[in-house]
Design an enzyme around this catalytic site. Structure first.
Site, PDB file in Angstrom:
ATOM      1  N   LYS A 158       0.898  -1.239  -0.018  1.00  0.00           N
ATOM      2  CA  LYS A 158      -0.083  -0.218   0.007  1.00  0.00           C
ATOM      3  C   LYS A 158       1.084   1.037   0.103  1.00  0.00           C
ATOM      4  O   LYS A 158       0.555   2.148  -0.506  1.00  0.00           O
ATOM      5  CB  LYS A 158      -0.939   0.199   1.317  1.00  0.00           C
ATOM      6  CG  LYS A 158      -2.415  -0.573   0.845  1.00  0.00           C
ATOM      7  CD  LYS A 158      -2.442  -1.993   0.900  1.00  0.00           C
ATOM      8  CE  LYS A 158      -2.382  -2.920  -0.346  1.00  0.00           C
ATOM      9  NZ  LYS A 158      -2.457  -4.272  -0.410  1.00  0.00           N
ATOM     10  N   ASP A 184      -3.560 -17.305   7.601  1.00  0.00           N
ATOM     11  CA  ASP A 184      -3.296 -18.027   6.441  1.00  0.00           C
ATOM     12  C   ASP A 184      -2.921 -19.679   6.486  1.00  0.00           C
ATOM     13  O   ASP A 184      -2.940 -20.243   5.526  1.00  0.00           O
ATOM     14  CB  ASP A 184      -1.961 -17.192   5.798  1.00  0.00           C
ATOM     15  CG  ASP A 184      -2.449 -16.073   5.248  1.00  0.00           C
ATOM     16  OD1 ASP A 184      -3.349 -15.390   5.449  1.00  0.00           O
ATOM     17  OD2 ASP A 184      -1.640 -15.558   4.314  1.00  0.00           O
ATOM     18  N   HIS A 210     -23.547  15.023   2.267  1.00  0.00           N
ATOM     19  CA  HIS A 210     -23.441  15.395   0.947  1.00  0.00           C
ATOM     20  C   HIS A 210     -22.565  16.629   0.786  1.00  0.00           C
ATOM     21  O   HIS A 210     -22.394  17.364   2.039  1.00  0.00           O
ATOM     22  CB  HIS A 210     -24.775  15.814   0.378  1.00  0.00           C
ATOM     23  CG  HIS A 210     -24.824  16.537  -0.886  1.00  0.00           C
ATOM     24  ND1 HIS A 210     -24.699  15.925  -1.970  1.00  0.00           N
ATOM     25  CD2 HIS A 210     -24.620  17.967  -1.325  1.00  0.00           C
ATOM     26  CE1 HIS A 210     -24.356  16.672  -3.132  1.00  0.00           C
ATOM     27  NE2 HIS A 210     -24.505  17.991  -2.661  1.00  0.00           N
TER      28      HIS A 210
HETATM   29  P1  FAD Z   1       1.634 -13.749   8.559  1.00  0.00           P
HETATM   30  O1  FAD Z   1       1.337 -12.541   8.202  1.00  0.00           O
HETATM   31  O2  FAD Z   1       2.284 -14.655   7.295  1.00  0.00           O
HETATM   32  O3  FAD Z   1       2.669 -14.324   9.736  1.00  0.00           O
HETATM   33  C1  FAD Z   1       3.221 -15.298  10.000  1.00  0.00           C
HETATM   34  C2  FAD Z   1       4.473 -15.118  10.914  1.00  0.00           C
HETATM   35  O4  FAD Z   1       4.769 -16.358  11.439  1.00  0.00           O
HETATM   36  C3  FAD Z   1       5.711 -14.692  10.167  1.00  0.00           C
HETATM   37  O5  FAD Z   1       6.164 -13.481  10.799  1.00  0.00           O
HETATM   38  C4  FAD Z   1       6.624 -15.710   9.986  1.00  0.00           C
HETATM   39  O6  FAD Z   1       7.868 -15.241  10.043  1.00  0.00           O
HETATM   40  C5  FAD Z   1       6.104 -16.282  11.386  1.00  0.00           C
HETATM   41  N1  FAD Z   1       6.624 -17.799  11.519  1.00  0.00           N
HETATM   42  C6  FAD Z   1       6.448 -18.974  10.776  1.00  0.00           C
HETATM   43  N2  FAD Z   1       6.667 -20.061  11.094  1.00  0.00           N
HETATM   44  C7  FAD Z   1       7.395 -19.811  12.137  1.00  0.00           C
HETATM   45  C8  FAD Z   1       7.995 -20.453  13.466  1.00  0.00           C
HETATM   46  N3  FAD Z   1       7.934 -22.006  13.095  1.00  0.00           N
HETATM   47  N4  FAD Z   1       8.516 -20.108  14.426  1.00  0.00           N
HETATM   48  C9  FAD Z   1       8.261 -18.797  14.547  1.00  0.00           C
HETATM   49  N5  FAD Z   1       7.710 -17.765  13.623  1.00  0.00           N
HETATM   50  C10 FAD Z   1       7.317 -18.414  12.379  1.00  0.00           C
HETATM   51  N6  FAD Z   1      -4.227  -9.084   3.160  1.00  0.00           N
HETATM   52  C11 FAD Z   1      -5.153  -8.219   3.452  1.00  0.00           C
HETATM   53  O7  FAD Z   1      -5.917  -8.225   4.001  1.00  0.00           O
HETATM   54  N7  FAD Z   1      -4.925  -6.881   3.057  1.00  0.00           N
HETATM   55  C12 FAD Z   1      -4.015  -6.540   2.127  1.00  0.00           C
HETATM   56  O8  FAD Z   1      -4.046  -5.377   1.560  1.00  0.00           O
HETATM   57  C13 FAD Z   1      -3.152  -7.523   1.776  1.00  0.00           C
HETATM   58  N8  FAD Z   1      -2.311  -7.268   0.863  1.00  0.00           N
HETATM   59  C14 FAD Z   1      -1.099  -8.383   0.666  1.00  0.00           C
HETATM   60  C15 FAD Z   1      -0.085  -7.940  -0.460  1.00  0.00           C
HETATM   61  C16 FAD Z   1       0.950  -8.818  -0.510  1.00  0.00           C
HETATM   62  C17 FAD Z   1       1.918  -8.581  -1.639  1.00  0.00           C
HETATM   63  C18 FAD Z   1       0.572 -10.119   0.079  1.00  0.00           C
HETATM   64  C19 FAD Z   1       1.954 -11.447  -0.287  1.00  0.00           C
HETATM   65  C20 FAD Z   1      -0.139 -10.634   0.782  1.00  0.00           C
HETATM   66  C21 FAD Z   1      -1.197  -9.582   1.224  1.00  0.00           C
HETATM   67  N9  FAD Z   1      -2.188  -9.719   2.199  1.00  0.00           N
HETATM   68  C22 FAD Z   1      -3.170  -8.664   2.329  1.00  0.00           C
HETATM   69  C23 FAD Z   1      -2.378 -10.773   2.964  1.00  0.00           C
HETATM   70  C24 FAD Z   1      -1.792 -10.942   4.214  1.00  0.00           C
HETATM   71  O9  FAD Z   1      -0.565 -10.357   4.332  1.00  0.00           O
HETATM   72  C25 FAD Z   1      -2.029 -12.258   5.178  1.00  0.00           C
HETATM   73  O10 FAD Z   1      -3.446 -12.755   4.922  1.00  0.00           O
HETATM   74  C26 FAD Z   1      -1.818 -12.147   6.431  1.00  0.00           C
HETATM   75  O11 FAD Z   1      -0.318 -11.648   6.463  1.00  0.00           O
HETATM   76  C27 FAD Z   1      -1.866 -13.429   7.175  1.00  0.00           C
HETATM   77  O12 FAD Z   1      -1.364 -13.231   8.640  1.00  0.00           O
HETATM   78  P2  FAD Z   1      -1.083 -14.366   9.360  1.00  0.00           P
HETATM   79  O13 FAD Z   1      -0.644 -13.997  10.784  1.00  0.00           O
HETATM   80  O14 FAD Z   1      -1.639 -15.657   9.236  1.00  0.00           O
HETATM   81  O15 FAD Z   1       0.555 -14.879   8.667  1.00  0.00           O
HETATM   82  P1  NAI Z   2      -4.504 -15.101  -6.329  1.00  0.00           P
HETATM   83  O1  NAI Z   2      -5.263 -16.329  -5.651  1.00  0.00           O
HETATM   84  O2  NAI Z   2      -5.131 -13.883  -5.875  1.00  0.00           O
HETATM   85  O3  NAI Z   2      -4.282 -14.997  -7.710  1.00  0.00           O
HETATM   86  C1  NAI Z   2      -3.596 -15.765  -8.456  1.00  0.00           C
HETATM   87  C2  NAI Z   2      -3.806 -15.822  -9.912  1.00  0.00           C
HETATM   88  O4  NAI Z   2      -2.808 -16.843 -10.470  1.00  0.00           O
HETATM   89  C3  NAI Z   2      -5.171 -16.211 -10.006  1.00  0.00           C
HETATM   90  O5  NAI Z   2      -6.043 -15.562 -10.815  1.00  0.00           O
HETATM   91  C4  NAI Z   2      -4.907 -17.899 -10.717  1.00  0.00           C
HETATM   92  O6  NAI Z   2      -5.886 -18.258 -11.958  1.00  0.00           O
HETATM   93  C5  NAI Z   2      -3.428 -17.320 -11.411  1.00  0.00           C
HETATM   94  N1  NAI Z   2      -2.619 -18.926 -11.734  1.00  0.00           N
HETATM   95  C6  NAI Z   2      -2.426 -19.621 -10.842  1.00  0.00           C
HETATM   96  N2  NAI Z   2      -1.645 -20.506 -11.510  1.00  0.00           N
HETATM   97  C7  NAI Z   2      -1.527 -19.936 -12.649  1.00  0.00           C
HETATM   98  C8  NAI Z   2      -0.519 -20.509 -13.739  1.00  0.00           C
HETATM   99  N3  NAI Z   2       0.296 -21.539 -13.588  1.00  0.00           N
HETATM  100  N4  NAI Z   2      -0.195 -19.803 -14.810  1.00  0.00           N
HETATM  101  C9  NAI Z   2      -0.940 -18.469 -14.913  1.00  0.00           C
HETATM  102  N5  NAI Z   2      -1.786 -17.962 -14.004  1.00  0.00           N
HETATM  103  C10 NAI Z   2      -1.995 -18.881 -12.927  1.00  0.00           C
HETATM  104  O7  NAI Z   2      -3.015 -15.071  -5.383  1.00  0.00           O
HETATM  105  P2  NAI Z   2      -1.935 -13.806  -5.256  1.00  0.00           P
HETATM  106  O8  NAI Z   2      -2.070 -12.710  -6.276  1.00  0.00           O
HETATM  107  O9  NAI Z   2      -0.710 -14.610  -5.483  1.00  0.00           O
HETATM  108  O10 NAI Z   2      -2.343 -13.324  -4.095  1.00  0.00           O
HETATM  109  C11 NAI Z   2      -2.143 -14.417  -2.654  1.00  0.00           C
HETATM  110  C12 NAI Z   2      -3.017 -13.973  -1.778  1.00  0.00           C
HETATM  111  O11 NAI Z   2      -2.679 -12.986  -1.296  1.00  0.00           O
HETATM  112  C13 NAI Z   2      -4.556 -13.484  -2.217  1.00  0.00           C
HETATM  113  O12 NAI Z   2      -5.325 -14.506  -2.781  1.00  0.00           O
HETATM  114  C14 NAI Z   2      -5.020 -12.624  -1.100  1.00  0.00           C
HETATM  115  O13 NAI Z   2      -5.360 -13.961  -0.273  1.00  0.00           O
HETATM  116  C15 NAI Z   2      -3.579 -12.279  -0.462  1.00  0.00           C
HETATM  117  N6  NAI Z   2      -3.593 -10.898  -0.818  1.00  0.00           N
HETATM  118  C16 NAI Z   2      -4.435  -9.888  -0.652  1.00  0.00           C
HETATM  119  C17 NAI Z   2      -4.454  -8.670  -1.052  1.00  0.00           C
HETATM  120  C18 NAI Z   2      -5.699  -7.652  -0.510  1.00  0.00           C
HETATM  121  O14 NAI Z   2      -6.325  -8.045   0.232  1.00  0.00           O
HETATM  122  N7  NAI Z   2      -5.548  -6.644  -1.103  1.00  0.00           N
HETATM  123  C19 NAI Z   2      -3.324  -8.204  -1.698  1.00  0.00           C
HETATM  124  C20 NAI Z   2      -2.581  -9.037  -2.276  1.00  0.00           C
HETATM  125  C21 NAI Z   2      -2.694 -10.459  -1.700  1.00  0.00           C
END
Ligand code: FAD
Ligand code: NAI
Length: 509
Positions: free
Chosen positions: A62, A356, A488
């Site tokens: 973001k 997750d 508004h």
């Molecule tokens: P995580 O955030 O993955 O945290 C897990 C933690 O556990 C990590 O710090 C890891 O190092 C630690 N860990 C793992 N195994 C161990 C172990 N054995 N011992 C100690 N520590 C350990 N979601 C949204 O809602 N809004 C968004 O805008 C959004 N944007 C995203 C953008 C990107 C590029 C990505 C990749 C994801 C995005 N997500 C977004 C998804 C969001 O990041 C995840 O859903 C969220 O972080 C999950 O939280 P979590 O606590 O389950 O796991």
């Molecule tokens: P995604 O599930 O959103 O999208 C993956 C895309 O890749 C799908 O459209 C799928 O059809 C395609 N795909 C899968 N295998 C493929 C292949 N072999 N060739 C071509 N296309 C293929 O997963 P993404 O973007 O990696 O994000 C992971 C997760 O992280 C999201 O599902 C979401 O849960 C979280 N996230 C949330 C955000 C938010 O809330 N704003 C921002 C970014 C991530």
């Protein structure tokens, strides 16, 4: 207890992302003695709490979206407001540095919150050692904690080296980016979300595999900064989980912005960095020069894509690496996710899992809600997560946000519904902002008028959706929203008008 005895806790949380650290705080608020273990390291080797979300997910993406949007506005929209700017250029290093500062503020904020709540933090990897026989337990059973058990011994390995015993264990170990088979991430040329968020320069040509949430958000960042961006998506439908009408509108806007999105493709061989390293002359910069992707388009024609960098964003896999789940017989499903029931109870008494690493959408707020509910259940309260009202937001421009069911889902289940839409083009605030793309769409039950879903594409959809989540959580009807006074001029008037449109009595369109 002698000095060599393991430290005892009511609750040990493994993972300090949004699921884990929030669960730890809630458990501490409820009077429990809590430990939180997290292994993420900052560039300097210190703790970097907040997990994927804070370090390489929600927050940094973001921050970059905001910076690139400012750049885009300066280049393309300031002039409409009479603001003349010349020679606009992006200092990518500064933008990435700002993003790193934002991340660090969040890391430090979470560490502070753990201290404030008297949570013992251990920096290292947490893994199961063994179940503790119930006769050895020190802590008393808490109501709601399930059947009697003695807790679990957890080893911490890393900066901290300890053995702890927890009466209740909450696993919140998150997820990792999924790689294409045979194409590991090198974070130099073939990038996961991690490398994609710390590029040092704007790539001339950028390829992305997967037009999902990450593909669109991160693709937008680098497109706005001038990269030639091509996204290869395997499915024939664009954003299939999104309401079709909304996805169509968004697709139009993205194509207009210059994102090249190819649907229904099959990705073939990818020349990996290691192949390139061997094959290329490494004199000069000493770095491999690019990535070559062989792919087939929806008509079955063979294509190639030559790019400077390739981001693979094809979904994420639950992370249980290093947890030593097998030592205690913790059950995982075929995807590697920890198997839990509706209340996040894992297959072993006293073990819970959230976020997750379990089923359901991979969203930070979903992880948080599960963490809170689990802490409350351990304390004997009735923690609850309403999975029907979890909002989704894609932070592109226009933003896409929704809650509840899509029109195609309602059709598939045969539910009788009414739909109302209102375009931002007819909203005064959107015109004043100069951002009239998109619409609000509301779906309500044909008989009871209960709101079943709201879908927004347009300015500040991420904020507008909150009203709709509240409405659905209280099982409001579209008539309720239509009768509530909205300020508004505001974008939220489009939500009210969409509600009026459900009953075919929109006022401003
Ligand atoms: P995580 O955030 O993955 O945290 C897990 C933690 O556990 C990590 O710090 C890891 O190092 C630690 N860990 C793992 N195994 C161990 C172990 N054995 N011992 C100690 N520590 C350990 N979601 C949204 O809602 N809004 C968004 O805008 C959004 N944007 C995203 C953008 C990107 C590029 C990505 C990749 C994801 C995005 N997500 C977004 C998804 C969001 O990041 C995840 O859903 C969220 O972080 C999950 O939280 P979590 O606590 O389950 O796991
Ligand atoms: P995604 O599930 O959103 O999208 C993956 C895309 O890749 C799908 O459209 C799928 O059809 C395609 N795909 C899968 N295998 C493929 C292949 N072999 N060739 C071509 N296309 C293929 O997963 P993404 O973007 O990696 O994000 C992971 C997760 O992280 C999201 O599902 C979401 O849960 C979280 N996230 C949330 C955000 C938010 O809330 N704003 C921002 C970014 C991530």
């Amino acid at each position: 207890m002698n000095n060599n005895s393991p430290k005892q806790f009511d609750v040990i949380v493994i993972g300090g992302g949004p699921g884990g650290y929030i669960a730890a705080i809630r458990a501490a608020q409820l009077g429990m003695n809590v430990a939180c273990i997290d292994e993420w390291k900052s560039a300097k080797g210190g703790p970097a709490l907040g997990g994927t979300c804070t370090n390489v997910g929600c927050i940094p993406s973001k921050a970059l979206l905001q910076s690139s949007e400012h750049f885009d506005h300066a280049n393309h929209h300031f002039a409409d407001h009479g603001i003349e700017v010349k020679g606009v250029r992006m200092d990518v290093a500064k933008m990435v540095g700002r993003k790193d500062t934002v991340v660090k503020q969040n890391n430090d904020g979470i560490l502070y919150l753990l201290k404030k709540n008297k949570i013992s933090f251990f920096h290292g990897r947490g893994s199961f050692v063994k179940a503790v026989p119930s006769t050895l337990r020190q802590a008393q059973d808490r109501p709601g904690s399930g059947q009697a058990h003695g807790g679990y011994e957890i080893k911490v390995a890393g900066v901290a080296k300890e053995t702890l015993v927890g009466k209740q264990i909450i696993v919140a170990t998150g997820s990792n980016a999924r790689a294409l088979p045979g194409t590991p991430f090198d974070e130099e040329l073939i990038l996961s979300n991690d490398g994609a968020l710390r590029l040092g320069a704007v790539p001339k040509k950028l390829g992305l595999i997967g037009a999902g949430v990450i593909g669109l958000e991160i693709g937008s960042v680098w497109r706005r900064l001038g990269a030639d961006v091509t996204i290869l998506e395997g499915l024939p439908t664009f954003l299939g989980v999104v309401d079709e009408q909304i996805a169509k509108e968004a697709h139009k806007a993205f194509v207009k912005q210059g994102l090249k999105i190819e649907l229904g493709v099959t990705v073939g061989a990818i020349k990996s960095p290691s192949t390139l390293r061997q094959a290329q002359d490494r004199s000069g910069s000493g770095r491999a020069k690019g990535v070559n992707v062989a792919w087939t388009n929806s008509r079955g024609e063979a294509q190639t894509l030559e790019v400077d960098k390739l981001i693979v964003s094809i979904g994420r896999v639950p992370n249980t690496i290093g947890l030593n789940a097998e030592a205690v017989g913790l059950k995982l499903d075929e995807r590697g996710a920890i198997i839990v029931d509706d209340e996040c109870r894992a297959s072993l008494a006293g073990v819970w899992a959230v976020g997750d690493v379990v089923r359901g959408p991979m969203l930070a707020h979903k992880a948080e809600e599960e963490g809170i509910a689990v802490a409350e259940r351990i304390a004997g309260q009735q923690g609850h997560v309403n999975f029907n009202t979890i909002p989704w937001v894609i932070y592109t421009s226009p933003e896409i946000a929704w809650v509840g069911q899509t029109e195609q889902q309602l059709k598939a289940t045969g539910r009788a519904y009414k739909a109302g839409t209102f375009p931002f083009l007819a909203n005064g605030r959107a015109r004043a902002l100069g951002d009239t793309t998109g619409m609000v769409k509301m779906l309500a039950d044909a008989l009871t008028d209960e709101i079943l879903g709201v879908h927004i594409v347009g300015p500040m959809a991420s904020e507008l959706i909150a009203e709709c989540v509240v409405a659905m959580a209280f099982r409001a009807s579209s008539e309720d929203i239509a009768r509530i006074c909205h300020a508004h001029p505001s974008l939220s008037e489009a939500t009210k008008e969409a509600a009026l449109a459900v009953d075919k009595r929109t006022l401003n369109f």
